[in-house]
Design a protein around this motif. Sequence first.
Motif, short mmCIF file in Angstrom:
data_model
loop_
_atom_site.label_atom_id
_atom_site.label_comp_id
_atom_site.label_asym_id
_atom_site.label_seq_id
_atom_site.Cartn_x
_atom_site.Cartn_y
_atom_site.Cartn_z
N PRO A 211 0.67 -1.20 -0.01
CA PRO A 211 -0.16 0.01 -0.12
C PRO A 211 0.86 1.20 -0.09
CG PRO A 211 0.06 -0.91 2.20
CD PRO A 211 0.80 -1.80 1.28
N SER B 1 -3.56 4.86 -2.54
CA SER B 1 -4.78 5.02 -1.82
C SER B 1 -5.57 6.07 -2.52
CB SER B 1 -4.48 5.39 -0.38
OG SER B 1 -6.01 5.58 0.11
N ARG C 144 -9.34 5.58 -4.13
CA ARG C 144 -10.37 6.37 -3.77
C ARG C 144 -11.21 7.09 -5.03
NH1 ARG C 144 -10.65 7.67 2.01
NH2 ARG C 144 -9.06 6.49 3.00
N LYS D 176 -9.89 0.76 4.11
CA LYS D 176 -8.87 0.08 3.37
C LYS D 176 -9.14 -1.37 2.78
CE LYS D 176 -5.64 2.77 4.63
NZ LYS D 176 -4.69 3.42 3.51
N GLU E 236 -10.75 -0.56 -0.46
CA GLU E 236 -9.61 -0.01 -1.43
C GLU E 236 -9.08 -1.51 -1.89
OE1 GLU E 236 -6.60 2.33 0.06
OE2 GLU E 236 -7.81 3.93 0.81
N THR E 237 -8.68 -2.20 -1.25
CA THR E 237 -8.12 -3.52 -1.89
C THR E 237 -8.97 -4.33 -2.62
OG1 THR E 237 -6.88 -4.11 0.38
CG2 THR E 237 -7.01 -5.80 -1.23
#
Length: 301
Positions: free
Chosen positions: A23, A28, A32, A71, A74-75
């Motif tokens: 990450p 990130s 997003r 998170k 996001e993954t």
Amino acid sequence: MKDLTLSQQYALLALDGQESIHPSVAKSAVLRAVSAARVLETELGKADADSFSEFSAELQKAVQTAKTLKKKEETQIEKEVAAVLEAEELLKEVPDILGCDMNYDTSGVELKAYLSDETSYIRIKEGLRAEILEDGPISLEDAVLLWLLRESGCIHDLFSVSEQNRVEERMTEAAVQDEKYRALWEAEFHNVFEGFMNRFVKTKSKLLKNPYLEGVNLVFPYLDRRKSVFIDTVIFGTNVADRRAAAVEYLKKKGFAVEEIRVGSETLLKIGNIYYRIFPMTKTAYKVPIQGVNLVPVYWQ
């Protein structure tokens, strides 16, 4: 190649060069923005897309989605968008150039990065640049793509400092003529990263140290997405061509495809879709001076 959705076009531009295993703040920001793009691409495809109230509501939803993304989400988004682009042979994982840095070369840590298909990457990038920089109307989809790039700190990969002023002028004109463009250009989710970055910079003061920033008042939010690499090699008694040749030889031994590109009076190294300048440098480790060269990414000229 099938037509790409807004989120897929954005991901092809923004994931390029980002580390794929680990990450990062930059990745990130990209993920997003992908979540926001997914919300807005649905609205852009509706028959009643001309409705300002509908667009404004979806825009607010997109901003909130980007700001509150977890998170784990996001993954999942990364897996989904990468899988689709990889299936179309538009994205692949390659060794990360950061693995060539002296601090990582012998660490044993596996480092990989995303590499976008060069033809598709250039087609989308140049299409957007032409739409934004040249006179004429700007499509709402391209305006949204530009906004996503701005909010995730990617706009500096596509537009030079002087061009950013033109971008601002063009979008200000569009905002005066159409309230959808005004609402879009005023919307922000990049500030979700500011608290983290301010805390991080206290202990890592060189996080945003980049020659690109020196003496420049940037028009748009900046997030350092590219990686500088230090390669230890003898520089004493060598000239620029010698140092460049040594760096090219080292990178090719590591499996990287490297091109020497002449731009004006200087020669840059093109590795993947990213251009680098070479600077001689000496680092000190345990009070021992170590000669080498620093590969510094070149943002759009």
